[in-house]
Write a protein that holds these residues in place. Structure first.
Motif, PDB file in Angstrom:
ATOM      1  N   LYS A 182       7.123  80.242 -16.562  1.00 17.35           N
ATOM      2  CA  LYS A 182       6.315  81.122 -15.754  1.00 17.35           C
ATOM      3  C   LYS A 182       6.837  82.691 -16.094  1.00 17.35           C
ATOM      4  O   LYS A 182       6.321  83.468 -15.695  1.00 17.35           O
ATOM      5  N   THR A 193       4.163  71.560 -11.810  1.00 16.07           N
ATOM      6  CA  THR A 193       4.163  73.022 -12.087  1.00 16.07           C
ATOM      7  C   THR A 193       3.114  73.294 -12.804  1.00 16.07           C
ATOM      8  O   THR A 193       2.829  72.660 -13.981  1.00 16.07           O
ATOM      9  N   PHE A 246       2.073  75.878 -15.320  1.00 13.29           N
ATOM     10  CA  PHE A 246       2.788  76.769 -16.281  1.00 13.29           C
ATOM     11  C   PHE A 246       2.034  77.552 -16.934  1.00 13.29           C
ATOM     12  O   PHE A 246       0.977  77.196 -17.558  1.00 13.29           O
ATOM     13  N   ARG A 247       2.376  78.901 -16.931  1.00 12.82           N
ATOM     14  CA  ARG A 247       1.453  79.932 -17.697  1.00 12.82           C
ATOM     15  C   ARG A 247       1.571  80.071 -19.198  1.00 12.82           C
ATOM     16  O   ARG A 247       0.830  80.135 -19.917  1.00 12.82           O
TER      17      ARG A 247
END
Length: 303
Positions: free
Chosen positions: A165, A232, A234-235
């Motif tokens: 991130k 999660t 994630f970007r």
């Protein structure tokens, strides 16, 4: 459909993973052409769907070794030493990575990193690869079809995948050769002590990549879907190939990959029938010397 069946061994060592269920799914069983270990992965018949409807592509951030090429769309099986044709004049690393167009960017010890954007709502990442060759010609003609399939598929997933991130960490990773190690399993920087990266696990492969030409062997085959056990979203996604791949101890060593694009699902439920939270599945490693596994490979016949 081509279906070849063999006996399934009674003994297995399994690692429980999160994965996605699908009515179109089938197990794909592989036998390493190097040391004879066999592996089971999940296959999804057909393609990844429609760009803009089922999935979106990430923006190229940085990384890779700068090598560009253009993969043949409807064939593979090139001998070792094959030199890929160059992409059209003017194609950049970003241009190659931000469209599914058979133009690819190569990564070696430096990961290729993309930004999936703030709108990423899935803990899955799709890696669209280009199969430039199938490694060793001896395995292309091996008597065991599971070995031949291993030789094909391994070229499509000759890497490990990570998520973060942190823009700073993602940018730093893209500029740091060897950041995720040089062993088959890969490694997470910081060994979990403050690292913003999480290593993804292979969930399944789309057997026809992003576009189906109706041929058995297509250069965009085996677009792979990777998921994060933490759930999660994630970007930033880093794809890394420095003697790494998802199969531990298969004897395969590759220091390069050829990536067409990296994307995210827009509607995971639509492309993978089932619940929003993926159901458990397993990927299984069987020891060398055990009886062989059967495999089913769904393909359309050449028209």
């Amino acid at each position: 459909m081509l279906e070849i069946r063999r006996f399934v061994p009674a003994l297995a060592v399994s690692a429980l993973m999160l994965g996605a269920s699908s009515a179109g799914a089938a197990t794909i069983n592989l036998t390493s052409g190097v040391n004879g270990n066999t592996y089971t992965v999940q296959g999804q018949a057909g393609t990844a769907g429609t760009l803009g409807t089922d999935y979106a592509l990430g923006s190229y951030l940085a990384g890779g070794n700068g090598g560009l090429g253009h993969g043949f769309p409807n064939a593979y099986g090139f001998a070792g030493g094959f030199v890929a044709p160059l992409p059209p004049s003017g194609v950049t690393a970003a241009g190659a990575m931000e469209a599914t167009d058979h133009n690819w960017l190569q990564g070696t010890s430096t990961p290729i990193v993309v930004d999936l954007g703030l709108g990423n709502q899935s803990n899955l990442a799709i890696v669209f690869n280009s199969i430039d060759h199938t490694g060793n010609a001896a395995f292309d003609t091996h008597a065991d079809p599971a070995v031949r399939l291993w030789n094909e598929l391994i070229e499509g997933i000759e890497f490990t995948v990570y998520g973060s991130k942190s823009l700073a960490d993602a940018t730093a990773a893209a500029g740091t050769p060897g950041v995720f190690g040089a062993t088959e399993a890969g490694a997470v920087p910081g060994a979990g002590a403050g690292s913003t990266f999480e290593q993804a696990s292979l969930r399944f492969v789309f057997e026809d990549g992003w576009q189906d030409f109706g041929n058995a062997d297509e250069g965009d085959d085996y677009a792979s879907v990777w998921g994060f056990d933490s759930g999660t979203q994630f970007r930033y996604i880093a794809v890394y190939s420095n003697n790494t791949d998802p199969f531990i101890d298969d004897g395969f060593r590759s220091f390069d990959n050829e990536l067409d694009a990296i994307g995210r699902f827009l509607d995971p439920v639509g492309i993978i029938p089932g619940p929003s939270i993926p159901e458990p599945m397993s990927i299984t490693l069987f020891a060398f010397g055990l009886a062989g596994l059967g495999f089913m490979r769904r393909r359309r016949k050449l028209n």
